[in-house]
Design an enzyme around this catalytic site. Structure first.
Site, PDB file in Angstrom:
ATOM      1  CG  ASP A  87     -18.935 -19.125  20.865  1.00  0.00           C
ATOM      2  OD1 ASP A  87     -18.583 -18.118  20.497  1.00  0.00           O
ATOM      3  OD2 ASP A  87     -20.272 -19.613  20.927  1.00  0.00           O
TER       4      ASP A  87
ATOM      5  CG  HIS B 115     -22.560 -20.992  29.133  1.00  0.00           C
ATOM      6  ND1 HIS B 115     -23.355 -22.011  28.511  1.00  0.00           N
ATOM      7  CD2 HIS B 115     -21.775 -20.455  28.166  1.00  0.00           C
ATOM      8  CE1 HIS B 115     -22.883 -22.141  27.401  1.00  0.00           C
ATOM      9  NE2 HIS B 115     -21.997 -21.448  26.989  1.00  0.00           N
TER      10      HIS B 115
ATOM     11  CG  HIS C 128     -17.326 -24.042  20.514  1.00  0.00           C
ATOM     12  ND1 HIS C 128     -17.789 -24.603  19.548  1.00  0.00           N
ATOM     13  CD2 HIS C 128     -18.224 -23.594  21.416  1.00  0.00           C
ATOM     14  CE1 HIS C 128     -19.212 -24.297  19.543  1.00  0.00           C
ATOM     15  NE2 HIS C 128     -19.167 -23.542  20.701  1.00  0.00           N
TER      16      HIS C 128
END
Length: 254
Positions: free
Chosen positions: A64, A120, A210
């Site tokens: 991500d 987000h 991530h």
């Protein structure tokens, strides 16, 4: 919901026919197996995909990205150095818009790109109109930057509810979660990240990592993770490869 009926004897025949006709009329599927008739709903609510059921030793590394510009490059360097040709990146569209060079590098390396939404935020707190707007904004931006419309989405913070799943499904997306969380965002130490992934991994696993700047140890743990998983006989594939070749594991949403 499933309904189970055991029908035997002539006296129940008429009742059975009435019930069957009713269930067909109301959109419920009927299947017969000897004396047992099982009724299933024709449609199911969409679910998030956490892993797949497979006998193949295949896993999907997923990353991500929502902010920053210092960590993505080193992670891509590791993947290139290790000759890892398949991975899946979920990109936040504002990040992608401000880092087109990094998006281009991911595209040029032929990695799979999914949506990480626009803002987000927790989409379960949004109205249905707002959910659609956020998904569509990301869709438009990512399609323009990558030249390909994404069909996978991982929502910010892994947050969703039934409405979010239903809307994303209507918009042509599969919602992707994970079974193994590296917890790299906590920066617990390189060894702990390695141990967490390599001890929890299983065939058909979707592994969460991530590539945002807050994750300072991911690029250091990644080479060892790749080496150890390969030593265990695992092949790295994309999320779409996993879905195409296996039975997905979906968890219900309350």
């Amino acid at each position: 919901m499933s309904f189970f009926w055991v029908l035997s004897g002539k006296r129940l025949k008429k009742i059975a026919l009435i019930v069957i006709a009713f269930l067909f009329a109301t959109g419920i599927y009927y299947a017969e197996n000897n004396d047992i008739q099982v009724f299933y709903p024709l449609s199911k609510d969409p679910s998030a995909i956490y892993s797949v059921k497979t006998d193949k030793k295949q896993v999907a590394l997923t990353f991500d990205i929502s902010w920053g510009e210092e960590r993505t490059g080193p992670i891509l360097d590791v993947l290139q150095q290790k000759g890892l040709k398949k991975a899946t990146f979920f990109l936040s569209s504002p990040w992608a818009e401000t880092h087109p060079d990094l998006v281009k590098r991911i595209v040029d390396m032929k990695y799979e790109i999914g949506s990480h939404g626009h803002r987000h935020d927790n989409y379960s707190s949004y109205t249905e109109e707002q959910i659609r707007t956020q998904i569509q904004k990301a869709d438009t931006i990512l399609t323009k930057l990558t030249g390909k419309k994404p069909n996978l989405i991982r929502f910010p913070n892994g947050d969703f509810d039934k409405r979010v799943l239903r809307i994303s499904d209507q918009m042509g997306y599969k919602t992707i979660q994970w079974d193994t969380d590296s917890l790299d965002w906590k920066n617990p130490g390189v060894d702990k990240i390695i141990k967490r992934v390599t001890s929890k991994v299983h065939p058909g696993d979707i592994i969460l990592m991530h590539a945002s700047d807050s994750c300072r140890q991911t690029h250091e743990a990644l080479p060892v993770i790749i080496d150890q998983l390969r030593a265990q006989g695992y092949e790295f594939v994309t999320v779409s490869d996993l879905i195409a070749g296996s039975n997905v594991k979906m968890d219900p949403v309350e």
